[in-house]
Design a protein around this motif. Structure first.
Motif, PDB file in Angstrom:
ATOM      1  N   SER A 372      15.016   2.563   5.577  1.00  0.00           N
ATOM      2  CA  SER A 372      16.096   3.400   6.109  1.00  0.00           C
ATOM      3  C   SER A 372      16.453   4.532   5.154  1.00  0.00           C
ATOM      4  CB  SER A 372      17.341   2.544   6.378  1.00  0.00           C
ATOM      5  OG  SER A 372      17.909   2.075   5.164  1.00  0.00           O
ATOM      6  N   HIS A 373      15.866   4.504   3.955  1.00  0.00           N
ATOM      7  CA  HIS A 373      16.114   5.558   2.970  1.00  0.00           C
ATOM      8  C   HIS A 373      14.880   6.422   2.718  1.00  0.00           C
ATOM      9  CE1 HIS A 373      20.082   3.996   1.841  1.00  0.00           C
ATOM     10  NE2 HIS A 373      19.543   2.782   1.889  1.00  0.00           N
ATOM     11  N   TYR A 374      13.853   6.290   3.570  1.00  0.00           N
ATOM     12  CA  TYR A 374      12.655   7.108   3.389  1.00  0.00           C
ATOM     13  C   TYR A 374      12.941   8.591   3.585  1.00  0.00           C
ATOM     14  CZ  TYR A 374       9.205   3.329   2.915  1.00  0.00           C
ATOM     15  OH  TYR A 374       8.441   2.269   2.457  1.00  0.00           O
ATOM     16  N   ASN A 375      14.078   8.909   4.175  1.00  0.00           N
ATOM     17  CA  ASN A 375      14.455  10.315   4.311  1.00  0.00           C
ATOM     18  C   ASN A 375      14.710  10.972   2.956  1.00  0.00           C
ATOM     19  OD1 ASN A 375      16.879   8.510   4.353  1.00  0.00           O
ATOM     20  ND2 ASN A 375      17.958  10.488   4.229  1.00  0.00           N
ATOM     21  N   LEU A 376      14.891  10.166   1.903  1.00  0.00           N
ATOM     22  CA  LEU A 376      15.138  10.690   0.567  1.00  0.00           C
ATOM     23  C   LEU A 376      13.853  11.035  -0.180  1.00  0.00           C
ATOM     24  CD1 LEU A 376      17.907   8.158  -0.604  1.00  0.00           C
ATOM     25  CD2 LEU A 376      18.239  10.468   0.304  1.00  0.00           C
ATOM     26  N   VAL A 377      12.723  10.539   0.301  1.00  0.00           N
ATOM     27  CA  VAL A 377      11.450  10.776  -0.380  1.00  0.00           C
ATOM     28  C   VAL A 377      11.144  12.268  -0.405  1.00  0.00           C
ATOM     29  CG1 VAL A 377       8.962  10.372  -0.283  1.00  0.00           C
ATOM     30  CG2 VAL A 377      10.555   8.501   0.219  1.00  0.00           C
ATOM     31  N   ASP A 378      10.757  12.772  -1.583  1.00  0.00           N
ATOM     32  CA  ASP A 378      10.558  14.215  -1.744  1.00  0.00           C
ATOM     33  C   ASP A 378       9.179  14.571  -2.295  1.00  0.00           C
ATOM     34  OD1 ASP A 378      10.939  13.140  -4.244  1.00  0.00           O
ATOM     35  OD2 ASP A 378      12.266  14.736  -4.961  1.00  0.00           O
ATOM     36  N   ILE A 379       8.228  13.628  -2.273  1.00  0.00           N
ATOM     37  CA  ILE A 379       6.868  13.910  -2.734  1.00  0.00           C
ATOM     38  C   ILE A 379       5.868  13.447  -1.678  1.00  0.00           C
ATOM     39  CG2 ILE A 379       7.371  13.813  -5.211  1.00  0.00           C
ATOM     40  CD1 ILE A 379       6.368  10.896  -5.170  1.00  0.00           C
ATOM     41  N   PRO A 380       4.669  14.033  -1.666  1.00  0.00           N
ATOM     42  CA  PRO A 380       3.651  13.600  -0.705  1.00  0.00           C
ATOM     43  C   PRO A 380       3.220  12.153  -0.976  1.00  0.00           C
ATOM     44  CG  PRO A 380       3.082  15.743  -1.652  1.00  0.00           C
ATOM     45  CD  PRO A 380       4.217  15.195  -2.460  1.00  0.00           C
ATOM     46  N   ILE A 381       3.095  11.387   0.088  1.00  0.00           N
ATOM     47  CA  ILE A 381       2.607  10.008  -0.028  1.00  0.00           C
ATOM     48  C   ILE A 381       1.471   9.820   0.973  1.00  0.00           C
ATOM     49  CG2 ILE A 381       3.149   7.564   0.137  1.00  0.00           C
ATOM     50  CD1 ILE A 381       5.989   8.146  -0.577  1.00  0.00           C
ATOM     51  N   HIS A 382       0.325   9.385   0.464  1.00  0.00           N
ATOM     52  CA  HIS A 382      -0.834   9.117   1.306  1.00  0.00           C
ATOM     53  C   HIS A 382      -1.027   7.608   1.394  1.00  0.00           C
ATOM     54  CE1 HIS A 382      -4.562   9.804   3.390  1.00  0.00           C
ATOM     55  NE2 HIS A 382      -5.251   9.139   2.483  1.00  0.00           N
ATOM     56  N   PHE A 383      -1.073   7.093   2.620  1.00  0.00           N
ATOM     57  CA  PHE A 383      -1.234   5.664   2.846  1.00  0.00           C
ATOM     58  C   PHE A 383      -2.676   5.362   3.254  1.00  0.00           C
ATOM     59  CE2 PHE A 383       3.196   6.680   3.678  1.00  0.00           C
ATOM     60  CZ  PHE A 383       3.864   5.711   2.944  1.00  0.00           C
ATOM     61  N   MET A 384      -3.236   4.306   2.659  1.00  0.00           N
ATOM     62  CA  MET A 384      -4.594   3.874   2.976  1.00  0.00           C
ATOM     63  C   MET A 384      -4.542   2.444   3.499  1.00  0.00           C
ATOM     64  SD  MET A 384      -6.488   5.529  -0.385  1.00  0.00           S
ATOM     65  CE  MET A 384      -8.096   4.826   0.001  1.00  0.00           C
ATOM     66  N   ALA A 385      -5.124   2.216   4.683  1.00  0.00           N
ATOM     67  CA  ALA A 385      -5.040   0.916   5.352  1.00  0.00           C
ATOM     68  C   ALA A 385      -6.424   0.373   5.644  1.00  0.00           C
ATOM     69  CB  ALA A 385      -4.246   1.043   6.654  1.00  0.00           C
ATOM     70  N   GLY A 386      -6.583  -0.944   5.517  1.00  0.00           N
ATOM     71  CA  GLY A 386      -7.837  -1.596   5.866  1.00  0.00           C
ATOM     72  C   GLY A 386      -7.741  -2.199   7.259  1.00  0.00           C
ATOM     73  N   GLN A 387      -8.644  -1.823   8.133  1.00  0.00           N
ATOM     74  CA  GLN A 387      -8.568  -2.312   9.509  1.00  0.00           C
ATOM     75  C   GLN A 387      -9.042  -3.759   9.642  1.00  0.00           C
ATOM     76  OE1 GLN A 387     -10.595   0.917  11.718  1.00  0.00           O
ATOM     77  NE2 GLN A 387      -8.568   1.531  12.418  1.00  0.00           N
ATOM     78  N   ASN A 388      -9.564  -4.328   8.558  1.00  0.00           N
ATOM     79  CA  ASN A 388      -9.888  -5.751   8.550  1.00  0.00           C
ATOM     80  C   ASN A 388      -9.045  -6.484   7.510  1.00  0.00           C
ATOM     81  OD1 ASN A 388     -11.286  -8.087   9.366  1.00  0.00           O
ATOM     82  ND2 ASN A 388     -12.788  -7.862   7.721  1.00  0.00           N
ATOM     83  N   ASP A 389      -7.924  -5.891   7.139  1.00  0.00           N
ATOM     84  CA  ASP A 389      -7.013  -6.504   6.173  1.00  0.00           C
ATOM     85  C   ASP A 389      -6.159  -7.534   6.911  1.00  0.00           C
ATOM     86  OD1 ASP A 389      -5.075  -7.166   4.281  1.00  0.00           O
ATOM     87  OD2 ASP A 389      -4.915  -5.117   3.515  1.00  0.00           O
ATOM     88  N   LYS A 390      -6.314  -8.804   6.564  1.00  0.00           N
ATOM     89  CA  LYS A 390      -5.577  -9.863   7.246  1.00  0.00           C
ATOM     90  C   LYS A 390      -4.201 -10.096   6.611  1.00  0.00           C
ATOM     91  CE  LYS A 390      -9.088 -10.608   9.917  1.00  0.00           C
ATOM     92  NZ  LYS A 390      -9.910 -11.825   9.780  1.00  0.00           N
ATOM     93  N   LEU A 391      -4.066  -9.824   5.308  1.00  0.00           N
ATOM     94  CA  LEU A 391      -2.797 -10.056   4.624  1.00  0.00           C
ATOM     95  C   LEU A 391      -1.771  -8.980   4.969  1.00  0.00           C
ATOM     96  CD1 LEU A 391      -1.298 -11.883   2.625  1.00  0.00           C
ATOM     97  CD2 LEU A 391      -2.085 -10.343   0.788  1.00  0.00           C
TER      98      LEU A 391
END
Length: 444
Positions: A372-391
């Motif tokens: 709910s506070h992600y509106n405060l983030v002020d830098i670029p963030i790149h997310f990397m996801a595994g499509q076979n990640d079970k955890l």
């Protein structure tokens, strides 16, 4: 992988059938006796197993706990130097007294820093495990980065400014403490070192934080809490690999075991780690057996893939012995309880201390909802996801991305990777994933 299959084979001394049976019988008896003694202590308060009694004692000092539970072999510097790279180990003190190891592949003249942060039950070894050709730390150094690798409390040497605190007090920490104290101390130390290297106040310093799993969750908390407090986090951008924190699609076994562990962890133990040197030796034997017996190895790897996804044979098998020596760190039972609460509530939450504790810690009677506070983030963030990640399935990773994108579309990017599991981002890191990281890091 065709011709690359030979790299996964490990030579073992051939033994006869009777010797194999004798060894396995001895191991089974040793393990059974240890389990029986531990259960007797927990159920009857028996003092028969002095080692277990000591480790469960509420009055055990950190110094004694450390003597009983030798951590991973201190050979990280040798691994790096044998690969032909420089190495430094810095001891960093947090504001709450923990002394942590900050590893470095130094390039003093560079104003570009890559700060790597490991996940739960892991260490900085995961960033060099792939060797000089594919290890993320080595690749970053070759590209001109000054590379720093943080080791959370609970790994390395288990140090505190006061060895006389109890082990229970040492292990009394949460995911929020990893963020507010550990990462904060690492970033401050990096800035101090680079200010000395570059001169001046380090105004030109560019820090890319690359983190995996729990390390990524702690990094997000760190940035959010710095902004909530009106402070400078000093970071230029972040790359979050399979970030923890939001958990709505956990493995089925975790859903079954979660309520049991949540209700018993605080009563049984304050830490989750291999409890003694004898147990560590037994674990090493079991790992050796698993590697030496293809059928047993495949069963164990299949079980691991149920929780983490990916292909253990291609990612973990080449490193299994070294991982046993260098990884298998420990963490507080509170960290696991915090993740379970995030699953139950369906939110990325701070630790729940109860209404009075929350009021003291956060100023509200309920835990902080970090998303709910992600509106405060002020830098670029790149997310990397595994499509076979079970955890941490890709959809849970996308939740972080979508929440940030809703507030700041120009700061949020995301890349899913087909077939990749949870540890593919460390022990199974390949060229495609490495290139993706550098694409979103500081430009040359």
């Amino acid at each position: 992988r065709g011709g690359g299959a030979r790299e996964f084979e490990i030579d073992h001394e051939h033994t006869g059938l009777l010797e194999d049976v004798q060894t396995r019988l001895h191991m089974w008896i040793e393990w059974s006796c240890w389990v029986v003694r531990r259960c007797l202590y927990m159920l009857l308060g028996s003092r028969g197993d002095r080692e277990v009694v000591d480790l469960l004692s509420r009055n055990l000092t950190l110094r004694d706990f450390r003597a009983h539970t030798l951590r991973r072999n201190q050979n990280f510097d040798n691994i790096v130097r044998r690969a032909g790279y420089p190495f430094e180990k810095n001891l960093v003190s947090t504001d709450d007294g923990y002394q942590l190891e900050l590893h470095r592949l130094p390039k003093p003249e560079s104003n570009r820093v890559m700060f790597l942060q490991h996940g739960i039950m892991d260490s900085s070894y995961s960033f060099v495990a792939k060797g000089a050709s594919d290890g993320l730390a080595f690749r970053a150094f070759d590209k001109g980065y000054d590379v720093f690798m943080g080791n959370f409390r609970g790994t390395s040497a288990l140090k505190h400014r006061s060895d006389d605190i109890s082990a229970k007090e040492y292990w009394d920490f949460t995911l929020d403490d990893h963020a507010n104290f550990d990462i904060d101390a690492f970033v401050k130390e990096i800035c101090r070192i680079k200010a000395k290297d570059l001169g001046g106040g380090g105004e030109t310093l560019d820090i890319t934080l690359v983190a995996h799993s729990m390390g990524a969750a702690a990094s997000l908390i760190y940035v959010v809490n710095k902004k909530r407090g009106g402070q400078d986090h000093k970071l230029s951008r972040m790359v979050m690999m399979s970030p923890a924190g939001y958990h709505q699609r956990i493995p089925r076994m975790c859903r079954y075991l979660g309520p049991l562990l949540d209700g018993t962890l605080s009563q049984w133990t304050y830490t989750l780690s291999i409890p003694s040197e004898a147990a560590r030796q037994l674990s090493s034997k079991l790992v050796t057996d698993a590697v030496g017996l293809p059928a047993l190895r495949d069963v164990i790897y299949s079980f691991g893939e149920m929780f983490l996804g990916g292909d253990f044979k291609s990612t973990l098998h080449p490193h299994v012995k070294t991982v046993t020596e260098n990884m298998i760190a420990g963490t507080s039972s509170k960290v696991f309880r915090q993740f379970w609460k995030c699953y139950v509530k369906g939110k990325f939450l701070s630790y729940d201390h109860g209404p009075e504790g929350n009021l003291k810690a956060y100023g509200t009677e309920t835990p902080v909802d970090y998303m709910s506070h992600y509106n405060l983030v002020d830098i670029p963030i790149h997310f990397m996801a595994g499509q076979n990640d079970k955890l941490i399935p890709a959809k849970d990773c996308f939740k972080h991305y979508k929440t940030l994108h809703r507030h700041s579309p120009h700061l949020a990017t995301c890349k899913p990777f087909e077939g990749r599991g949870h540890i593919d981002f460390t022990y199974g890191l390949d060229q495609e994933m490495t290139n993706e990281i550098f694409t979103h890091a500081a430009p040359p």
